[in-house]
Design a protein around this motif. Structure first.
Motif, PDB file in Angstrom:
ATOM      1  N   LEU A   1      -7.235   3.523   2.069  1.00 38.42           N
ATOM      2  CA  LEU A   1      -7.549   3.623   3.489  1.00 38.42           C
ATOM      3  C   LEU A   1      -9.042   3.494   3.765  1.00 38.42           C
ATOM      4  CD1 LEU A   1      -5.195   6.528   4.678  1.00 38.42           C
ATOM      5  CD2 LEU A   1      -4.797   4.055   4.768  1.00 38.42           C
TER       6      LEU A   1
ATOM      7  N   GLN B   1      -7.021  -1.060  10.161  1.00 39.82           N
ATOM      8  CA  GLN B   1      -5.799  -1.263  10.930  1.00 39.82           C
ATOM      9  C   GLN B   1      -4.582  -0.970  10.056  1.00 39.82           C
ATOM     10  OE1 GLN B   1      -5.394  -5.192  12.540  1.00 39.82           O
ATOM     11  NE2 GLN B   1      -3.594  -4.704  13.761  1.00 39.82           N
ATOM     12  N   ILE B   2      -3.583  -0.355  10.665  1.00 36.07           N
ATOM     13  CA  ILE B   2      -2.328  -0.045   9.985  1.00 36.07           C
ATOM     14  C   ILE B   2      -1.178  -0.465  10.888  1.00 36.07           C
ATOM     15  CG2 ILE B   2      -0.812   1.825   9.192  1.00 36.07           C
ATOM     16  CD1 ILE B   2      -3.260   3.383   8.395  1.00 36.07           C
TER      17      ILE B   2
ATOM     18  N   ILE C   1       2.965   0.036  11.493  1.00 33.11           N
ATOM     19  CA  ILE C   1       4.071   0.932  11.167  1.00 33.11           C
ATOM     20  C   ILE C   1       5.350   0.383  11.776  1.00 33.11           C
ATOM     21  CG2 ILE C   1       5.023   3.256  11.436  1.00 33.11           C
ATOM     22  CD1 ILE C   1       2.207   4.349  11.426  1.00 33.11           C
TER      23      ILE C   1
ATOM     24  N   ILE D   1       4.859   1.443   6.227  1.00 29.07           N
ATOM     25  CA  ILE D   1       3.457   1.420   6.658  1.00 29.07           C
ATOM     26  C   ILE D   1       2.773   0.290   5.906  1.00 29.07           C
ATOM     27  CG2 ILE D   1       1.324   2.755   6.833  1.00 29.07           C
ATOM     28  CD1 ILE D   1       3.109   5.284   6.715  1.00 29.07           C
ATOM     29  N   LYS D   2       2.197  -0.663   6.647  1.00 24.18           N
ATOM     30  CA  LYS D   2       1.667  -1.881   6.052  1.00 24.18           C
ATOM     31  C   LYS D   2       0.223  -2.114   6.473  1.00 24.18           C
ATOM     32  CE  LYS D   2       6.297  -3.937   6.397  1.00 24.18           C
ATOM     33  NZ  LYS D   2       7.093  -5.060   6.942  1.00 24.18           N
ATOM     34  N   ASN D   3      -0.464  -2.976   5.716  1.00 24.56           N
ATOM     35  CA  ASN D   3      -1.792  -3.401   6.131  1.00 24.56           C
ATOM     36  C   ASN D   3      -1.674  -4.575   7.095  1.00 24.56           C
ATOM     37  OD1 ASN D   3      -1.292  -5.682   4.548  1.00 24.56           O
ATOM     38  ND2 ASN D   3      -2.555  -4.978   2.843  1.00 24.56           N
ATOM     39  N   SER D   4      -2.805  -5.118   7.551  1.00 27.40           N
ATOM     40  CA  SER D   4      -2.795  -6.174   8.559  1.00 27.40           C
ATOM     41  C   SER D   4      -2.171  -7.469   8.052  1.00 27.40           C
ATOM     42  CB  SER D   4      -4.216  -6.442   9.055  1.00 27.40           C
ATOM     43  OG  SER D   4      -5.053  -6.846   7.974  1.00 27.40           O
TER      44      SER D   4
ATOM     45  N   ILE E   1       2.068  -0.518   2.134  1.00 22.19           N
ATOM     46  CA  ILE E   1       1.134   0.468   1.593  1.00 22.19           C
ATOM     47  C   ILE E   1       1.849   1.771   1.279  1.00 22.19           C
ATOM     48  CG2 ILE E   1      -1.032   1.708   1.966  1.00 22.19           C
ATOM     49  CD1 ILE E   1      -1.690  -0.278   4.176  1.00 22.19           C
TER      50      ILE E   1
ATOM     51  N   LYS F   1      -7.930   9.268   9.360  1.00 23.12           N
ATOM     52  CA  LYS F   1      -6.989   8.144   9.390  1.00 23.12           C
ATOM     53  C   LYS F   1      -5.575   8.649   9.098  1.00 23.12           C
ATOM     54  CE  LYS F   1     -10.409   4.632   8.026  1.00 23.12           C
ATOM     55  NZ  LYS F   1     -10.778   3.572   7.060  1.00 23.12           N
TER      56      LYS F   1
ATOM     57  N   MET G   1      -2.158   8.732  11.610  1.00 17.47           N
ATOM     58  CA  MET G   1      -0.783   8.357  11.282  1.00 17.47           C
ATOM     59  C   MET G   1       0.180   9.425  11.782  1.00 17.47           C
ATOM     60  SD  MET G   1      -0.506   6.440   7.602  1.00 17.47           S
ATOM     61  CE  MET G   1      -1.888   7.068   6.674  1.00 17.47           C
TER      62      MET G   1
END
Length: 241
Positions: free
Chosen positions: A24, A29-30, A32, A53-56, A61, A212, A216
């Motif tokens: 993180l 950016q995350i 969901i 939960i994913k990255n851009s 992730i 961060k 979430m």
């Protein structure tokens, strides 16, 4: 599905970063995505929520899993208390969320919603606390000692029909937007027939990773408060229903 490797770039553990949250530190950016549960979609019988939960870039992730019993889910609806485990790609729990049961009524400030965020599990890093307001959804992002660090301000009507809904992330004085949590419109059929939701979280890349993680938690609390439609469809979430 492509998976990100949160530990790949870290040969050492950054000081002050809870285990499993190292990745993180390098993202701002995350995404969901709530997973569609077939039983729930077909019957309306509420099951435990699960999220990716994913990255851009869409790489996985973490996975978030609600822990709850059948009676609580279907009797208490969107107001239900729950524990939610967030695990990394190896199955290690890195964040634990705790939401106590709270009634929902704008006339009773003692019943405001909240969420405790732990990372690692058992160590509190912050809280999400609803601020009282007669018609606007507002939240404070608190540190481990319950000091106010950030604010979240939502729109007057927190519902999504043919458009995204954004909750602006502000500094603790509320003077400037530094990010947002957005509920993303996912199409008419999906919005009507399921309660699966898509969210995006944007924050400064240099924001403390503990905050961060708390954001979430704020995203999941917002999902349950305003966008979760469970059991009988009369119990739909509005700003202060």
């Amino acid at each position: 599905m492509m998976q990100a490797d949160p530990d790949h770039h870290f040969a050492f553990h950054p000081m002050g970063v809870p285990p499993g949250l190292e990745y993180l530190t390098q993202i701002d950016q995350i995404l969901i995505h709530q997973k569609v549960e077939l039983l729930e979609a077909l019957t309306g019988f509420e099951t435990n929520n699960q999220y990716e939960i994913k990255n851009s870039m869409g790489q996985l992730i973490y996975i978030a899993k609600e822990q709850n019993d059948c009676c609580t889910r279907n009797c208490c609806g969107a107001l239900r208390s729950f524990d939610l485990k967030i695990e990394d790609n190896s199955g290690r729990e890195v964040i634990h969320l705790v939401r106590p049961f709270r009634c929902s009524a704008c006339c009773f400030p003692c019943c405001l919603q909240e969420m405790e965020v732990q990372s690692p599990p058992g160590t509190t890093v912050g809280y999400v606390v609803q601020d009282w307001h007669p018609f606007l959804p507002k939240f404070s992002i608190l540190g481990a000692s319950k000091e106010t660090l950030l604010k979240l301000d939502g729109p007057c009507i927190a519902c999504s029909f043919c458009s995204d809904v954004s909750f602006e992330l502000m500094g603790k004085d509320g003077s400037q937007s530094i990010g947002r949590i957005s509920k993303q419109w996912s199409g008419l059929v999906k919005e009507i027939f399921t309660d699966t939701d898509n969210f995006g979280i944007q924050f400064p890349i240099d924001l403390d990773v503990k905050m961060k993680a708390v954001l979430m938690g704020a995203c999941f609390l917002i999902d349950f408060m305003f966008f979760e439609q469970v059991g009988n469809k009369n119990q739909q979430s509005t700003v202060f229903s």
